[in-house]
Design a protein around this motif. Structure first.
Motif, PDB file in Angstrom:
ATOM      1  N   PRO A   1       0.689  -1.159  -0.013  1.00  0.00           N
ATOM      2  CA  PRO A   1      -0.030  -0.015  -0.026  1.00  0.00           C
ATOM      3  C   PRO A   1       1.065   1.234   0.008  1.00  0.00           C
ATOM      4  N   GLY A   2       0.365   2.233  -0.644  1.00  0.00           N
ATOM      5  CA  GLY A   2       1.118   3.476  -0.749  1.00  0.00           C
ATOM      6  C   GLY A   2       0.199   4.497  -1.562  1.00  0.00           C
ATOM      7  N   PRO A   3       0.608   5.665  -1.389  1.00  0.00           N
ATOM      8  CA  PRO A   3       0.000   6.895  -2.238  1.00  0.00           C
ATOM      9  C   PRO A   3       0.329   6.854  -3.708  1.00  0.00           C
ATOM     10  N   GLY A   4       1.228   6.281  -4.122  1.00  0.00           N
ATOM     11  CA  GLY A   4       1.426   6.340  -5.608  1.00  0.00           C
ATOM     12  C   GLY A   4       1.865   7.554  -6.229  1.00  0.00           C
ATOM     13  N   ARG A   5       2.615   8.280  -5.439  1.00  0.00           N
ATOM     14  CA  ARG A   5       2.900   9.549  -5.673  1.00  0.00           C
ATOM     15  C   ARG A   5       3.853   9.851  -7.057  1.00  0.00           C
ATOM     16  N   PHE A   6       4.561   8.834  -7.433  1.00  0.00           N
ATOM     17  CA  PHE A   6       5.265   8.988  -8.651  1.00  0.00           C
ATOM     18  C   PHE A   6       4.588   8.125 -10.101  1.00  0.00           C
TER      19      PHE A   6
ATOM     20  N   ALA B   1      14.718  12.756  -9.439  1.00  0.00           N
ATOM     21  CA  ALA B   1      14.511  13.730 -10.569  1.00  0.00           C
ATOM     22  C   ALA B   1      14.841  13.113 -12.050  1.00  0.00           C
ATOM     23  N   GLU B   2      15.784  12.147 -12.006  1.00  0.00           N
ATOM     24  CA  GLU B   2      15.744  11.367 -13.500  1.00  0.00           C
ATOM     25  C   GLU B   2      14.338  10.645 -13.653  1.00  0.00           C
ATOM     26  N   GLY B   3      13.858  10.056 -12.759  1.00  0.00           N
ATOM     27  CA  GLY B   3      12.663   9.178 -13.336  1.00  0.00           C
ATOM     28  C   GLY B   3      12.461   8.133 -12.376  1.00  0.00           C
ATOM     29  N   LEU B   4      11.868   6.931 -12.961  1.00  0.00           N
ATOM     30  CA  LEU B   4      11.493   5.934 -11.978  1.00  0.00           C
ATOM     31  C   LEU B   4      12.598   5.139 -12.094  1.00  0.00           C
TER      32      LEU B   4
ATOM     33  N   PRO C   1      12.292   7.810 -17.697  1.00  0.00           N
ATOM     34  CA  PRO C   1      11.878   9.241 -17.537  1.00  0.00           C
ATOM     35  C   PRO C   1      10.461   9.337 -17.242  1.00  0.00           C
ATOM     36  N   LYS C   2      10.134  10.452 -16.356  1.00  0.00           N
ATOM     37  CA  LYS C   2       8.890  10.735 -15.762  1.00  0.00           C
ATOM     38  C   LYS C   2       7.791  11.124 -16.816  1.00  0.00           C
ATOM     39  N   GLU C   3       8.229  11.488 -18.144  1.00  0.00           N
ATOM     40  CA  GLU C   3       7.337  11.746 -18.941  1.00  0.00           C
ATOM     41  C   GLU C   3       6.874  10.297 -19.749  1.00  0.00           C
ATOM     42  N   ARG C   4       7.613   9.482 -19.493  1.00  0.00           N
ATOM     43  CA  ARG C   4       7.284   7.893 -20.118  1.00  0.00           C
ATOM     44  C   ARG C   4       6.702   7.085 -19.227  1.00  0.00           C
TER      45      ARG C   4
END
Length: 828
Positions: free
Chosen positions: A680-685, A713-716, A728-731
């Motif tokens: 469980p978690g908020p799924g913030r990313f 900052a680089e992504g997941l 990357p975050k946008e992908r």
């Protein structure tokens, strides 16, 4: 539409039943115990002795209702079947040779891929539902226990209500330059659905297969940390081109946000091409013919008509692209013209001829083997022919593949040891393993068929070839298959010495082609190897197979090994099945059966029988359920409680397989419930948290299971089969799903100690023998079947084989027919 989970007694997900000792109680054979669907296992978990622990009535506790909360309206577009079946049959029947049928919107079993794995290409119902509700953050929901998550879910529900309202209002045509609504909004929704990983259902053709995809390079060699797509992403269109396209879209009332996709699809001069031919909008993946018609009417006004030759050509190409989504490399001309007529093209023949004249498609005449002479014979009075039409990319791939295979078949393999050495190696083996060694000794192309146990035979071949001095490599479909085969090599007695067939001699097909894995390339550009064993060969599509064969050096040996009963490739073609049918090279059928109750069950499914099997060690357990809500609830309990306690397999080694992504018991709903229970978690990313299991799609058609490590900052940051990958975050939204639950196409090529196959009632239309075989055979030690389809399961196994695909490879592999007069002269 899937049945919504019921609201029942709230015991909490996974609350242990004080009356259950291990959660997997033996209740007798399925056929005797009354489980709907007929005999499959000697262990049945009924309501009185449920495999899933918890309250006996347990139909959808908070785990199930949480999934409902996350999916509810978002899956409202599901069609009559409900769950988006991965390879399920649509209501539109198959026409001759290609399965062309009218597209009514959504197919009756849904249409989900593959991938085919999500891989940016699973099909969702093409009913115009906004893509945003399909790429929602439900997977990251924490079940509503945190105020932040509740606010997020509420916002999602509001957004979905707006989407539904917008869909209800889409009547009438778009006024040029008007506000974004109706068809334009629907157009934007369809494209967003594709961008977020859901393609529109390929209901034109009988089988909503995953999109035609070509394996892309592996993210990186295992020891390295990379952002895998950074070096492969193509440069985007020029800003001025995008702005010019934006103006044309605005004139036609289409969403201006489509400008980058249109500019990328049409290339230089995109705005001029689009203004001159509005139906070029169909080149954007996700746009459907009726949406392109609306754009053309708004842009052209009175000049627009159904008999416009531009419309006929665009529709012809679009139909061929839809055929590729369903696995066909070409279509028979009568089937194609029939589909054009169903889409209100007044003169289908003229539309087809115009497409051919412009070079947008190619036409072929293939002789029909063993067919009696008829009026359809070719002009020279020879054998009957069939006229096929296909896109150039697949036509060239099939011809290149056929040429490369002929080169392997007709050339002498490179010497590696003497004939005596090969015979000595074969004599040390037994049965079909010895036959495989002898066949490879004298042939450039060999086919090897068998189940999971048969992999020991290609492994033995790899070891013996290395001893004889050959540069021998194996390539698997997925990292899981690669790692498993490497472990198998290490366990062979013949490979105990450090110099014999190290684990590094195994790669993935994508990594081998990209150079990220494998032996590298020789100076002439060919792969630096003498023997290549391709595992999971049924997963090769024509384009990947062509690239692979072209990369082999002269004199190399190629062994294609795999189980012909599993699902076919995500992309177009059926290379392995076509080669087996053509009989142009030696074929070795392994005589090693898969062991135990699981092997017996899977072997029966492959033969079209759903047999009862004795499972004293609870290797196979059936869990009957009444509806989708109970299916979600029982699945969570199995993964989190029952299987770890009764079987000893932890949750992280268990995978859930279900027919589709949508519906109340699809991968989204199941992943939301499993995340709530297991991490469980908020799924913030982007809806993800560290520790989440994921299904990562670095390229369409490929799925890599893994785990979230961290986000910065680089992504997941992910761990995928020991490879450290940065997305990357946008992908994140387009390339990641949660991965506790997968579709069968996503799971193919991998095996897990425990598998839970979920079959809710709305999945019945999506079942077939290959799907059931693939799902069941992913289990190595334990299989639980959450069973809610009653007699649809044995019916699918007995009566629904793989849907045919129209391909040209069998005809291309046949030697050219000799003129009868030439044959007589030679004989004389």
């Amino acid at each position: 539409m899937s049945t919504e989970p019921e609201t029942t007694e709230q015991t909490g997900p996974g609350t242990p039943d004080p009356g259950a000792d291990d959660g997997l109680r033996h209740d007798g054979p399925v056929g005797e115990g009354g489980t709907p669907g007929g005999g499959m296992s000697g262990n049945s978990a009924s309501e009185g002795g449920a495999a899933a622990e918890g309250d006996a009535s347990g139909a959808g506790t908070s785990a199930g209702s949480g999934a409902s909360e996350a999916e509810g309206a978002g899956e409202g577009g599901a069609s009559d079947g409900g769950a988006n079946s991965e390879d399920g049959a649509s209501e539109a029947g198959a026409a001759s040779g290609g399965g062309v049928a009218p597209e009514d919107g959504a197919s009756a079993g849904g249409g989900d891929s593959a991938e085919d794995g999500r891989s940016g290409a699973e099909a969702e119902p093409s009913d115009g539902s906004d893509g945003s509700d399909e790429s929602d953050g439900s997977d990251g929901s924490d079940g509503g226990k945190r105020s932040e998550a509740e606010a997020e879910l509420a916002a999602q529900r509001v957004e979905r209500e707006r989407i539904e309202q917008r869909k209800a209002e889409r009547k009438g045509q778009i006024e040029s330059g008007g506000k974004l609504s109706g068809t334009a909004a629907d157009l934007l929704a369809a494209v967003r659905a594709v961008e977020s990983g859901e393609k529109p259902s390929a209901t034109v053709f009988a089988e909503p297969e995953p999109a035609p995809r070509r394996s892309a390079p592996e993210p990186a060699p295992r020891p390295r940390t990379v952002a895998p797509e950074a070096t492969t992403a193509p440069a985007g269109p020029a800003p001025e081109t995008v702005q010019a396209v934006r103006r044309v879209l605005a004139q036609g009332g289409a969403p201006e946000t489509l400008a980058p996709q249109v500019a990328a699809a049409l290339g230089e001069g995109a705005e001029e091409r689009l203004h001159a031919d509005p139906w070029q909008l169909l080149h954007v993946t996700g746009v459907r013919p009726e949406q392109a018609d609306g754009f053309a009417r708004a842009l052209l006004g009175a000049e627009c008509g159904p008999d416009d030759e531009r419309r006929g050509r665009a529709f012809t190409v679009w139909l061929l692209e839809q055929a590729a989504l369903a696995g066909h490399t070409a279509l028979e001309a009568p089937a194609l013209t029939a589909a054009l007529a169903q889409r209100a093209v007044p003169d289908p023949e003229a539309a087809l001829n115009g497409t051919l004249a412009e070079g947008e498609a190619l036409v072929f005449q293939d002789a029909l083997e063993d067919a009696p002479a008829t009026e359809e014979a070719d002009e020279d009075g020879g054998r009957p022919v069939r006229v096929l039409v296909g896109l150039e990319r697949y036509a060239l791939a099939e011809e290149s593949l056929a040429d490369g295979l002929a080169r392997l078949i007709n050339s002498a393999p490179k010497e590696g040891g003497s004939a005596t050495d090969w015979e000595r190696a074969a004599a040390s083996a037994q049965g079909s393993a010895a036959e495989l060694l002898r066949a490879v000794a004298g042939h450039g192309l060999v086919l090897h068929t068998g189940g999971e146990a048969s992999r020991v035979e290609p492994a033995r071949l790899l070891v013996e070839a290395g001893r004889l001095g050959l540069r021998a490599w194996a390539a698997a479909h997925s990292p899981l298959g690669r790692d498993g085969f490497g472990q198998l090599l290490g366990r062979l007695p013949q490979a105990q010495e450090p110099s014999e067939a190290p684990e590094s001699a195994v790669a993935t097909v994508a990594g081998l082609l990209s150079g990220a894995e494998g032996p590298g390339r020789d100076e002439d550009g060919s792969l630096a190897l003498d023997l290549l064993v391709v595992l999971d060969a049924p997963q090769l599509d024509v384009e990947t197979a062509a690239l692979l064969v072209e990369s082999l050096p002269d004199g190399a040996r190629l062994v294609l090994a795999g189980d012909p009963a599993v699902l076919w490739s995500v992309g177009p073609g059926r290379v392995f099945a076509d080669l087996l049918a053509a009989r142009v090279c030696p074929q070795i059928a392994s005589r090693l059966p898969d062991p135990g109750p699981l092997g017996e069950l899977v072997s029966g499914v492959g033969a079209g029988e759903l047999n009862q099997v004795a499972a004293p060690g609870k290797e196979v357990v059936i869990v009957p359920v009444r509806d989708a809500g109970e299916a979600v609830h029982r699945t969570v309990q199995l993964v989190a409680d029952a299987v770890p306690r009764a079987i000893g397999i932890p949750a992280e080694q268990t995978v859930v397989i279900t027919p589709g992504h949508g519906g109340a018991a699809g991968t989204r709903a199941l992943n939301a419930a499993l995340k709530e229970r297991l991490n469980p978690g908020p799924g913030r990313f982007g809806g993800f948290d560290p520790g989440d299991r994921i299904a990562y799609s670095p390229a369409p058609g490929r799925t890599l299971p893994g785990q979230v490590v961290k986000a910065d900052a680089e992504g997941l940051h992910l761990s995928c089969s020991d490879a450290h990958v940065v997305v990357p975050k946008e992908r994140v939204e387009s390339q990641l799903r949660h991965g506790w639950a997968l579709t069968a196409h996503q799971a193919v090529g991998g095996r897990w100690p425990a598998v839970v196959v979920v079959l809710p009632g709305d999945a019945a239309k999506g079942l077939s023998r290959p799907w059931v075989y693939t799902a069941f055979s992913r289990a190595a030690r334990h299989l639980s079947v959450v069973h809610g389809v009653e007699q649809a399961l044995p019916r699918a196994v007995a009566e629904i084989p793989a849907r045919p695909r129209t391909t040209r490879l069998p005809a291309l592999l046949q030697p050219p027919a000799q003129d009868p007069g030439t044959q007589e002269g030679t004989a004389g």
